[in-house]
Structures are given as structure tokens and as C-alpha cells.
Design an enzyme around this catalytic site. Structure first.
Site, PDB file in Angstrom:
ATOM      1  N   HIS A 125     -13.367  -8.562   2.295  1.00 52.14           N
ATOM      2  CA  HIS A 125     -13.659  -7.657   1.187  1.00 52.14           C
ATOM      3  C   HIS A 125     -13.165  -6.241   1.491  1.00 52.14           C
ATOM      4  CE1 HIS A 125     -16.946  -5.563  -1.408  1.00 52.14           C
ATOM      5  NE2 HIS A 125     -15.765  -5.538  -1.992  1.00 52.14           N
TER       6      HIS A 125
ATOM      7  N   ASP B 213       9.272  -4.898  -1.665  1.00 53.90           N
ATOM      8  CA  ASP B 213      10.587  -5.352  -2.129  1.00 53.90           C
ATOM      9  C   ASP B 213      11.609  -5.268  -0.990  1.00 53.90           C
ATOM     10  OD1 ASP B 213      11.527  -2.697  -1.940  1.00 53.90           O
ATOM     11  OD2 ASP B 213      11.287  -2.321  -4.083  1.00 53.90           O
TER      12      ASP B 213
ATOM     13  N   ASP C 169     -10.860  -6.920  -5.862  1.00 53.60           N
ATOM     14  CA  ASP C 169     -12.124  -6.235  -5.586  1.00 53.60           C
ATOM     15  C   ASP C 169     -12.736  -5.642  -6.867  1.00 53.60           C
ATOM     16  OD1 ASP C 169     -14.250  -4.973  -4.396  1.00 53.60           O
ATOM     17  OD2 ASP C 169     -13.044  -3.671  -3.116  1.00 53.60           O
TER      18      ASP C 169
ATOM     19  N   MET D 247       4.386   1.587  -7.082  1.00 57.41           N
ATOM     20  CA  MET D 247       5.053   2.846  -6.765  1.00 57.41           C
ATOM     21  C   MET D 247       5.670   3.444  -8.030  1.00 57.41           C
ATOM     22  SD  MET D 247       8.237   3.614  -4.176  1.00 57.41           S
ATOM     23  CE  MET D 247       7.599   2.862  -2.682  1.00 57.41           C
TER      24      MET D 247
ATOM     25  N   TYR E 171       3.388   5.103   0.436  1.00 62.30           N
ATOM     26  CA  TYR E 171       3.615   4.830   1.863  1.00 62.30           C
ATOM     27  C   TYR E 171       2.329   5.033   2.666  1.00 62.30           C
ATOM     28  CZ  TYR E 171       8.774   4.928   1.236  1.00 62.30           C
ATOM     29  OH  TYR E 171      10.070   4.671   0.866  1.00 62.30           O
TER      30      TYR E 171
ATOM     31  N   TYR F 297      11.540  -0.622  -6.985  1.00 61.73           N
ATOM     32  CA  TYR F 297      10.135  -0.378  -7.331  1.00 61.73           C
ATOM     33  C   TYR F 297       9.341  -1.689  -7.460  1.00 61.73           C
ATOM     34  CZ  TYR F 297      11.929   4.232  -7.900  1.00 61.73           C
ATOM     35  OH  TYR F 297      12.546   5.415  -7.641  1.00 61.73           O
TER      36      TYR F 297
ATOM     37  N   ASN G 104       7.228  -3.079  -5.611  1.00 59.06           N
ATOM     38  CA  ASN G 104       6.200  -3.021  -4.572  1.00 59.06           C
ATOM     39  C   ASN G 104       4.809  -2.996  -5.200  1.00 59.06           C
ATOM     40  OD1 ASN G 104       8.124  -2.471  -2.324  1.00 59.06           O
ATOM     41  ND2 ASN G 104       8.520  -0.632  -3.544  1.00 59.06           N
TER      42      ASN G 104
END
Lengths: 148, 148, 148, 148, 148, 148, 148, 148, 148, 148
Positions: free
Chosen positions: E22, E30, E64, E74, E112, E130, E132
Site C-alpha cells: 500500500h 518510455d 490507492d 509527464m 523525475y 511522454y 511515462n
């Protein structure tokens, strides 16, 4: 890089040939040699030719005088009498660096068997086919020990 | 053992000093030096004295000319002006092997701090107290490269 | 050795640059650079020059276009305006292989700081002093992906 | 990801096929193949089909011309004459990418024996049964070396 | 390959998401993402797209519900309001697989920083820029436990 | 813990059965079985019974239909015709979970020999004697692949 | 360095001879011996002679009295009756340190075979040829146990 | 240290005997036994006698009742009928701790062969010669399981 | 399995709690706890409940009497006064097995901070939420040492 | 076991104290000390008392004369003026073996802080509480070197 030591020898290769003893073999392999499946530890030397490597190793490693054969090359498949240019250069380097030794030819699979028992394989990226050489380390006699 | 390379350098030590570059320090430690808790990788040289080791390393490693100090020894605790015999010998070896360099003294705990930042520690069994020396590696200039 | 891939790149180096991503730096170090104490993983390339290595890496790795500076060289100590021959060659290779990028100079210790944050250091045996170069990896755009 | 290199090859697989030499075998295994108990090092390629993998490997690896057979597939158990669709695709890829080579069939347990001697096994998740292929690496001739 | 488990999940990735608990984050990266220098353990998924991977992970991992944000993408550099196609697909997959969650945008360097604290990074070869996504694992409630 | 995956399977065990392929065996061992000296990798499952483990593994792993025998139990020493309660339960689980397979009995030392060739051994703490079972993994057919 | 323990014994060598038991052999090898390819674990002692090492080991290790031969040297190749100076010194050390034992000669390759079964090999840099010695550890009797 | 567990058992030894199963052997070795070259994993117990160790192991490990012999000692070399004091004590401990088992004598080299197949060797520093004992682990029956 | 030792403790867990000393904490974690990213070494116990594990550990491990709090549980998020069933059972086990100790509640993130400093985390698959418990090891007094 | 070396020192412990140098600390810990979470490398000595261990270490290791305090014990919690029997024995051993040194008391948590900086911790199973001792290694002077 160090003074008085051939710069083509990487730190790992330097350690390797320093650990070798009388009768141990080292293989200088070309870019097509199946180095990683032979068994012995492989030290990579990408970007270096087999002849440059032979020069570097023989600058510090003596050949064995206790046995009739102390260096071997691979025969051309299908043309056992051929002497490729790279092998002519191997013989010239051995003669100049180590003395009056003749590099003996071995049939391809016999060469593989020999390589499997070597202490190390140095994987160069020699492009020329048949650019493979085995060298057997000799003895450093007491009067030859470096005292710099 | 190899031709043209100092025989006191073990294969691991040879690899170590070959990997070092400009500005990296190596500690030659005596038998009582707390080498293993300093942090840097330790290479053992039991049975060898610190002066033999200094001879061997300086046979192949140049000292740094870019900085005002390039070699250090430990001051005698409680007698900073003293110059123990082993340190006199260190200076003689450095002068003969490397050139006109003066070994600078460092107080015991300052010496420890310096040692913690070294690339390697060579643990000799020099029996004489204060037989510790730090050497900073210099540059091998193009014209000094081995061409054997 | 493989088809279509630069032969100076060792298997480990090939894996390394394949794992790098947008914004990661790689250092091409000369023979005197203190590679092994910088921190990043070191890949040895003994017997290879820094310019050969720059050719090989730039054959497959794009430079970063998201930032104003994407390549760096070390300034000559004591003569920051000098442009050593090896650096002239670095610039020629970058321009020809990667495009209109200018290699930025960095003072010696700033260069070290930069190198400590790189993804990898390739330790060549470039003999010429100041033969050090940092390259920042760029993006491979969808239309540039190999479909061979 | 790199320029000019097939993107399905992971960094580890790229390193693997770069280390292989003349005569070394690589197995492209389907999702049901017992890869992990064969012995050779396994490189996972989950989410990739065997045919995509064959395309990727043959983009950079030549096949062996020194031997009569250089690629093998597994025969259908109980129907040795059958030619599954995935194997038809394998043959088309080999012919297009590598040249005039015929993929030879091997009975299931003979295929396992062959696989045990390979340099590497690439474990794809090809869903189609009998999606297994062995490829033997050939020689990169001097005129074929990348000079990019 | 197993019954009832998504086949794009490699054995190592399956183990990874089973070990997560949890609040732990996983990054789907990518092909240009600097995965290997972020710090967390990297699991390679070359040849797989980021959207295929999001499908596979969300087939077994809940998000969650204890926190206001549970998934992140991103932002486009220089165009923070843009919504690339791959991110539209991410949102569709999250909504369909996990429920009513909105993927929150993060500026490149904030993304990042977030990635550096993740439990794992899955390095796909999604070609689209992009591509990610970060996912935060939620709780499996007692009534949701598999009883097969 | 994950959705749709049996919670008795630890992350390591999940990875193990995902790596297994067609024809690989797994041993479910009781608390007295000499698991650690058999040779195969051991995955501990202390606190779990052998029957719980059989339920968990068969929830995701198919049995082999290519061979006449695909599951084995250990015969009672000195009473080969006996059928201990734990083995009756094994048969019930196999029939319900996997289909119409009969668990074959093996004499104690023959069972040990069989176990030595398995891919993995799962060491439960089944207290009941003779609570040992070998299962041979079968094929997941294309139409059975999870598409969730 | 410790009180009451021979200082030529490195920490690793001390551990090694402490782990050896009744009947285990240790090889003291000279600088040309092929130590690293023999098989047993090698402990380097560069800068130390074989006779210094024999002194150090026999200061703490008893020889075996259960067998007719407990120490061996290598015969001179081509002159089996010769007794090199270094071997004369070995015999003197054994007699003085260990008691009335005669060092038995072994032909070169028989010596290698013997060395391959040793517990450890200590690689000195004894320069003199034939400076190799095998010692078989004996029993420390209850009344000989250190009670310091 | 734990409640209800013999304090002479180190954490590693406790783990070892917990991993052993029915039929696995453990060697309790004296101070002169060549433990480290036998092959099995060695657990050191310096400062402990062999009889203390036998007490500790038998406090938690049952002996095997499926076989005629379940414990072995080494015969005195040259006096096979002798029964050293330490062996008398071994028999007393076995009888008291484990039940009506007789320790069988084995000739020295037969004892070594037996030891090579053990699961573990515990290296005590029992000073008395012939202080070596092999014990074969038995079964913990369901009614004997700790329920504390 | 051993006599007199709780069978739910795996060999690794037994070793772990034997290595712990006065004041060291161990976390018994439920199936949703983020065990693998907390930092301490994780010992898996899949298929075991947190209450079974608490029984097993407290059978052999005393609690600390030097400090006011020696056991902790996680508070229900959003309902700090709640006492979940699993925590009621934890308290009953602690009282019965260890004595008059009260388990103290900790807010979720404070519990995580506490867990990061533990010696070990035991990852059970307790399905019930808030099934997490920290126990602090106490002293085994001389009169409590096992003498079996 | 070796001649002239204390038999309670295991091979690993012997290596450890041989590697220590001037000023390095070693902790002799009792059975309740939290050795494994302190940080320094732990060497187990189960079955050995702290006083036996102090005898063994001081047989070979000198104490430091450069500093005012060179040995420390833990104060009784809640009764700092108490002097437990085991500490009285420590003082007697230090005085007899090492010379005129007084063991300094340290409050429990200050003792822990001191222990965290030690080179090694030796974990004995001394049953008596407060059976913990730190010793600081001194110098072996040239005239004290073993010449046996």
C-alpha cells in the site's frame, strides 16, 4: 597508464598475464571467434587488432622453451596450406619479440579444443579472418627479473 | 611475474595503479596502520617493507607536477620535528626515482583524513613505526608512453 | 561483432549506451583521467583513442536538444583559451556526426564535478592530454526508430 | 534506445549477441518452452512474439555459411510433417533477412538437446505452439564491418 | 506463462508487483526515459509499449484510494496544457481498469523527482514521447482476495 | 498481494512457476522432506500445508497432457499399498483443479531421484507424513492465455 | 600484525592455515608456478621468497606423522638427481622447524597433479627456479594446544 | 539468544539443522578434522567441544529410525578396537538425549567418505583426538510438533 | 522442522530472531504493508496470518522490560479510537505469551517511521487490514537460558 | 587449530584482529547485545563466554598506549556505581594480559554509540548481563615482532 608498461594492456589484462605461470596459455582472438562460450575467462579488447595485442603481450610475457611448440594459429578452413596476411604478421612479431619460435597451425576444431584449456581469452576486434593466436607463457629466469 | 615489471607488485596492485589517474592518491601503510577501517580498498603486501613497496610503485608511477605537494608522511606523535630513519629512506627513494619532490609531514589524524580519500591502501608489514607514505599519481606525457 | 553496429563499441559499452536515456551523460576519458575514483561505472577501452570512441558512440547516440549545452571538454590548466588538437577533432566529429552543437569548455575541477554525475565513464588510452569529452544523450524521435 | 539498432533488442540481449561468435547458437523460445531449466543463460522478452524477435536478431546477426544447417525449428509432436503457421513465418523472415537458408526440423527432445548447448535462450511470450527457433551465428566479413 | 495472469508481466515484474504494498509507486517508462540512473530497481520490457504495460499491471494491481492523487504523467515541455495521444490512452486504461481516477500532470523534473522514490521502474520501448506513467498501489481488501 | 492471484504463492514462488515451462517438475515437500540437499532451488513455505500449496499452484499452473504420468506421490515405506489421508486430499485437489489425472505412487528413494531433477522444491511445513507431491507443468494453449 | 604470530602470514593466509586440518596440503609456489590455473584457492605473497614463507607456515603448522611422506619438492626437468640451492634450504627449514622429515622429490607433472588436490596455493615471488614445496598438515595434540 | 532453544547453537547452525530433513547427515568435527576440504558447508564453532555440540544438536534434532545405523564415530588408526573417552561420552549423550541407538565405528578414510556426503559440518575445537561424530536426522512425527 | 521449536518459524526467521538482541524491533506485517520499500531485511511468510506469526515469535522471544512501550500497532486511518479484531487478538496473544504489556497505537505514518528502524520485517499474508505489529526484543536472563 | 595461537579464535576472528591496526576497536558482546544491528561486521562465537574471549584476544592483541582510555564496559542501568562479577573478571584479565589499564564505564546508550564505530563485534553467548567489553588495539613495536 604506467611508465614502462605497454599501454594496450588493460588493467585487467595486465593482472591476468601477471597471474599466469609457466605453461599457461593465452588466446588472442579475432572479432568472429566464439570467445564467450569457450569456457576460460574472457578479457575484451574491442577496437584493438590481434597484431597490436600480440605486440603488447609479448612485450612483457616470455614464451615457453620447455616444449617443442609454444604458439599456434588456426588453419584456413578448406585450404590448410594457406598463410593469411594476419598470420604472416603474427610470425614476424613472435620472431622479433620472443625469438626463434615457429607458430604451428591447428585445424579449426582442434584450435577450439586447445582454446578451451587456456587460462584467458583476449577478445580483440581484429577484422581479418583467421586472426587468432595462442601463446604459451614461459619462465622468467632469475637474471631476467626486473630490478629497474 | 613479467618482463620489465617490478616483481614486488602483485597482480592486484598492478591493476590498481594502472587504473589510477592524474591526482589519485595511494597510501603505503606500515604494519600498525589501521588500513582496513579507513575506507579505501586495501591491497595486502605482508612480508614486504614500506621502502621496498615505494621502490616498486615509483618504478612505474609518475608523481603529480600540477600541485605544490605530491607526497606525505606521518609526523612523530609528540615530536613533530623528528625524522625517523624510514622517512629518510622514503625521501631518498622519491628523489632518486621520481625527481625533485619533498615529502611533506602531516600530523597523525590529518594523515588519517588524507588516507581516507585515497584510491587504494597498500598494507605492508613494515615494522618500523611511522613507515607510512602517500603518493599522488601524475601524468604520463605522450612522449613517455611505453613503445617497447 | 554485429552488422550495422560500430565495432569499437564493446558488448558492455553497447549495453551501457542502450540503457542510457534522455539527459544522461557519458564521459569519454583519456589515459590520464582518474576514471576509477570518480564514482560512475567505468568501462575500459584500452588501446582505443578518445576520438575513435567519440565516432563510435555518436554513430548510435543522439545529443540532447532540450538544453543549451550538450557536450563539454576540459580547459587547459593555466591556459584556458587554448584549443588542443584533440579537442579540435572532438568538435569536428560532433559537428559531422551529431549536428550544430558547440562543445563547451569547463575548468579542470568543474569538469571533474560534472563527470561525477555521469551515467558511465569510458576509459580510453588517448595519449594526448585534455582528450576528455562529456556527451549528453538526447531523444530518439518516433520517426527515427530503427525499422531496418 | 539507439539510432540504427533494432528497438526490440534489450540492452542485455544486445550485449549477448555482440559477445557471440562464429558457430554460437541462440534459441528464440516460445511462452511454453522450459527455458530456465535448459542450462544456458536466459534473457526474458515477455510481451514480444518469436517472429518479432527473429526479425530483430537477424537485423544484426549473420547466419553461418560454413555448415549445411544453420537454423532449426521443433517438429509437431505426433505430426512431424506439419508446418505450423509460426514456422512458415520464421522461414519467410530468415529468407528475407539472412538469405537462402532452410530451417531444419528437429524432433522435440532432439531440439531440447540442441538448445542445451546454445549460448543464450531468449524467452519470448509467443503464444502459438512450436514457436521455437535456433539460429547459428555466422561470420562478419571485413568488408561488412560497420564503418558508419 | 500461467493461467489467469497477464502474459506481458515477466516473472521478475510479477514478483516485483507482488512485493509492493500500500502506497508504493511503480513507474512505467518510455524508450527515452533515463530509467537506469534514477535509482530504483529497473525491470526491462523491451518490445512492449507503455499502454500494453499499463493494461497488464492494472489487471492485477489496485490503485490507492487513501490519497487524492494516485497516478501521474509527464507534462509536455514547453506546452504544459497539451495532452499527447499516449496520455489520453493512459487515462482510458486507468478509468476502465481501475475506476474513477484522474491522472495528474507533473512538470518534467518534478516527474523525475517523483520517479526517484518509486519502488520499481519498468522500462518499456514505447516510442511515443511522454509515454511515462506512475501508479500508486492500493489495498486489496479481504473480500477481494483471490480464492479461485 | 495482487488481484486474481492466489495469496499463498509468495513473490518468489510466483516468479518460479512463471519461469517454468512445458515438462518442468515442481515438488511440494512436507516438513520432514530433505529439501535442501536435493539440489534444485528451494522455496520455503513454512506455516503452509502441502494441500494448501497444491491448491495455490494448481490455480495457475496446468498439468502436462503429453505424457502418461504427470503427478507423483511417495509410497508409504513398508506398506506400498497404503493411501494416507494427505494423499487422498492431493488426488481430490488434482482432480478438481486440473482434470482427470491420477497421481502415481513412487517408492521413497525413487521419489528422491525424481525430486533431484525438478525445477524447484517448495518446502511446506505439512506435518502429516508422506505429504509430498510432484507436479509436471503443461502447456497453456493460445485460447487459454489471460486477456483479462 | 599480532603478538606471537609470524608477520609474513597475511590475514587471509592465517585464516587459511587455521581452517586446514589433518591431511590437508598447502603449496608454496615460486614466481613461475602456474598457480592460478591449478584449481585450489590462491593466496598471493608477492615480494616474499618461498623460504621465508616456509619459515612462517612451519612456525605454526605441524607436519603429518600418520603417513610416510609429508613434504614434496619438484624435480629438476632433465636432471632428476639435482638438488637446487632453494631445495637444500627447504630441507634445512623443515628439519629445524618440524623435525625429522625428508622432502620427497616429484617429477614436474606429478607435482602439478599433487598441487591440484591441495587446500591452498601460496604464490610467492621466489625468483629461483624449482622453489616449490608442498606441506601436509598434521595433528595438534591436546598437550600442544596453546594455553598462553 | 532465545527462550527454549539451546544457546550453543549459533543462528547459522540453527538455520542449518532446521533446513535439514529426514535422512540428512550432520558431522560434528574435532579441532584437527579437515572440515574445509570435505565439500559440505562448514559452520564454525570455535571454543566449543564436540560433546557440548552433540548435547545442543540432539536437544532439538531427532535421530533416524528408518535405518539400522544412524550415528557414526571414527575408529582409532592402528587400534580399531579402542574406545576413546570422547567417544564414550558421545554414546552416553546419544543414549540419554535420543534413545537406544548405538554409534557405529568407521575406519578413518571411510569416515571421510561418509562426511563428504553430509549436509553440514560443524567445526568445533574439541582438543581430544577422534572427537568426530556423524548424526542422521530423523522424522518429527505429527504428535511431536511443538505447539508451545 | 525441529523438536521444541515453533514450526511456523522458517529457518531464515529463526536465524533472524536468534541474531536480534536487547532493544531490537521486529515488524509483523500484513498482506498490504509496503514491506519491501521500508529498508530492513524482509522475511516472507506467505500463507501465514499475523496472529499465527505473533504466537510463533513470542514462543521464543521475550519482550523488553527496560522501556515503557515494547509493542506497537497501527491506528485505523480516520478512526484512531477504533480497535480492529486483529489487534484485539494481538493484545490477547501478547498478554498470554509475554506478560502484562499493552500494545501502543501509532498513527499510520509514525508506524512507518518506526518500521524503518526495525531489525527485520516479517511479511505475512494476513488479509485483515491493520494486521501490523512491532515487537521489541527483551533480555534472556541467566536463569532463563535453555539447559534442556 | 595451529601451534602457538589461542584455539578460541576462529579463523575469521584471527583474520579480523590481524587486519586491525593502531586505534581500531573490537567489541566483545554478551548474549543479549544487539550485535547485528550495530553496523560493524559481526563474528559469532556462540558457546563461548566473554571472559574466555577476552583471554583469547588479549593473548595476541596489544592495547593502545597513545590514549588515556583503551578499554570500556557498560554501566549497570539504574545503578551506575555497580561492578558486576563479569566486569571484575574483565579487569583482572586486562591487568594480567595487557598491563596497567583501567576499564572505563560507559552509560548503556553511550556504549552503543561507541560500539557502532568499532572495526568488529564478536558475539559471544556470555549469559551474565553486562558482559560487554570494548578493546582498542595498540602498536606492536619492532622489538615485539614475532621471530619464532
Amino acid at each position: 597508464m604506467l611508465k614502462g608498461i605497454h599501454p594496450v594492456l588493460s588493467p585487467d589484462l595486465l593482472r591476468a598475464i601477471a597471474r599466469m605461470g609457466h605453461g599457461d596459455d593465452i588466446v588472442i582472438a579475432d572479432a568472429n571467434f566464439p570467445s564467450s562460450t569457450m569456457g576460460p575467462e574472457v578479457i575484451r579488447a574491442d577496437g584493438v587488432t590481434a597484431t597490436e595485442m600480440a605486440e603488447a603481450i609479448l612485450a612483457h610475457m616470455p614464451l615457453d622453451t620447455f616444449v617443442p611448440e609454444t604458439a599456434w594459429r588456426m588453419e584456413v578452413v578448406g585450404d590448410p596450406g594457406a598463410m593469411p596476411e594476419v598470420c604472416v604478421e603474427f610470425q614476424e612479431i613472435v620472431s622479433r619479440r620472443a625469438g626463434d619460435f615457429r607458430i604451428a597451425p591447428l585445424e579449426r576444431f582442434a584450435f577450439y579444443e586447445h582454446a578451451r584449456k587456456a587460462a584467458y581469452i583476449v577478445a580483440t576486434t581484429e577484422f581479418r579472418l583467421y586472426g587468432n593466436l595462442v601463446l604459451k607463457k614461459g619462465v622468467v629466469h632469475p637474471h631476467e627479473v626486473y630490478r629497474g
